[in-house]
Write an enzyme that holds these catalytic residues in place. Structure first.
Site, PDB file in Angstrom:
ATOM      1  N   HIS A   1     -87.389  -3.701  65.118  1.00  0.00           N
ATOM      2  CA  HIS A   1     -86.793  -2.430  64.716  1.00  0.00           C
ATOM      3  C   HIS A   1     -86.731  -1.491  65.920  1.00  0.00           C
ATOM      4  O   HIS A   1     -87.721  -1.319  66.645  1.00  0.00           O
ATOM      5  CB  HIS A   1     -87.607  -1.787  63.593  1.00  0.00           C
TER       6      HIS A   1
ATOM      7  N   ASP B   1     -87.217   5.083  58.255  1.00  0.00           N
ATOM      8  CA  ASP B   1     -85.919   4.451  58.493  1.00  0.00           C
ATOM      9  C   ASP B   1     -85.886   3.029  57.938  1.00  0.00           C
ATOM     10  O   ASP B   1     -84.875   2.592  57.382  1.00  0.00           O
ATOM     11  CB  ASP B   1     -85.612   4.436  59.991  1.00  0.00           C
TER      12      ASP B   1
END
EC number: 4.98.1.1
Length: 422
Positions: free
Chosen positions: A229, A382
């Site tokens: 990520h 997120d």
């Protein structure tokens, strides 16, 4: 008997440094300041002393009835010395990690025998693990951002589910059911998937519903891995750069970056566990983000017993580098996002203090764990927001069993998550 057991090796994968003999007994010799107190050690120790014993992660401010629950999954760690024995006993009873004859009797015996030595390790880092405190802080930051990012699925509430200490995964699920959630997201706090960490936590969720004999009242999905990520990578890169700046300027370009992750028995790797590849993917992305400013290696810590494990081992790599004249080393815990026994004791004391003296190292420092970094809370938010938007139940990888899997529960767990209806 214990060290000779191949089955025990799987349990030691999860226990890690907890089950090792300390390299030192009692007080160690005074070390140079850079060895004893890296930025990571100072920050972790200070925060723990002030907050660890008072934080109650499941207690959140009164608000509207939550709509979406995020279950933050981890092994956990004892907050006090008195919790160590129960922690070890639950670990040795976990059949996802090992299967032994008369396990219900042997596990308490092993735990009781190991407790004094493990308590001493926790005493050396302040009396308990700070992982519950950090998970709470991360969860608070995450849900605050999520309520802004995804008002349609708000209010969001985080829950902590540990495998071996309270709040246990099963206790968290019960609270989630009582809260009447519409949706539940099982969110592993291990960026890289392993059957012995994330797999064990997901199995616990399946087992809970199987044992109570009821279907969930909420819709389940899972974030089962997130090794590359972008915000996770940015956090690691930022912490590495910050710690590199503490090395003498004339030595900075010579520093060897050692990315250290918990090792895994080769018997588990050879069954097809994806953990080594996913850790390697994280390392690659971090170095790519940094622009490859320093030489680096991926090494593995916490090996126990005579059976083969992933290598090279972190301590052996440090010795080898020092013998070859590379005496400026930066340790980066790449598979851990929060401080706990393996960072605060194994990396900060065993390696950065005791081993550094033995090897004649010039500078050994550790990059600070992600802990309370606001950018890390943003990364967590997120991840959840993207997961909700994707309308996926899990990663495509989760649907694939290890080619040589020997645990039938894993198949049932995968079926549980892939059969959910969002």
């Amino acid at each position: 008997m214990l060290s000779a057991s191949a089955n025990m090796a799987a349990a030691l994968r999860a226990a890690g440094a907890l089950l090792r003999e300390p390299l030192v007994h009692g007080s160690s010799r005074a070390c140079q300041p850079w060895r004893c107190q890296s930025g990571a050690a100072v920050a972790a120790t200070t925060e723990k002393v002030h907050h660890a014993k008072t934080t109650k992660p499941q207690a959140q401010p009164e608000r509207r009835k939550p709509k979406t629950g995020i279950l933050m999954l981890n092994m956990g760690g004892p907050e006090t010395l008195g919790e160590v024995q129960d922690f070890l006993q639950r670990l040795f009873l976990d059949r996802d990690l090992m299967t032994l004859p008369i396990q219900n009797k042997l596990a308490p015996f092993i735990a009781k025998r190991r407790t004094p030595k493990i308590q001493e390790q926790y005493r050396r880092i302040g009396g308990g693990s700070p992982i519950k405190m950090w998970t709470s802080k991360q969860g608070e930051g995450m849900v605050k951002l999520l309520d802004e990012l995804s008002p349609a699925t708000a209010p969001h509430k985080y829950y902590i589910g540990f495998r071996y200490v309270h709040p246990l995964t099963e206790e968290a699920i019960e609270e989630m059911e009582r809260d009447g959630l519409e949706r539940a997201i099982a969110f592993t706090q291990y960026p890289q998937y392993s059957c012995s960490t994330t797999g064990s936590s997901l199995n616990a969720i399946y087992r809970y519903y199987n044992e109570v004999g009821q279907k969930p009242t909420m819709k389940w999905s899972t974030i089962d891995r997130w090794p590359t990520h972008p915000l996770l990578i940015q956090c690691f890169a930022d912490h590495i750069l910050k710690e590199l700046n503490h090395f003498p300027e004339e030595k900075r370009s010579e520093v060897v970056i050692l990315f250290s992750a918990h090792s895994l028995p080769m018997s588990v790797v050879n069954r097809g566990d994806p953990y080594p590849q996913e850790v390697g993917a994280t390392v690659h992305k971090v170095m790519e983000k940094l622009g490859y400013p320093n030489p680096y290696r991926l090494v593995w810590q916490s090996k126990v017993g005579p059976v083969p494990w992933l290598g090279p081992q972190t301590d052996e790599a440090i010795k080898g580098l020092c013998e070859r004249g590379r005496k400026n080393i930066l340790l980066v815990p790449i598979a851990f996002t929060s401080d706990h026994i393996e960072t605060l004791y194994e990396l900060d004391i065993e390696y950065s203090q005791v081993l550094a003296q033995k090897c004649g190292a010039e500078n050994i420092r550790r990059a600070e764990s992600l802990n309370g970094n606001p950018l890390f809370s943003k990364a967590l938010a997120d991840l959840v927001h993207s997961h909700i938007q994707s309308n996926k139940l899990c990663s495509t990888q989760l649907s694939l069993n290890c080619p040589l899997c020997v645990n039938p529960v894993c198949r049932k767990t995968k079926s549980f998550f892939t059969s959910q209806q969002l």
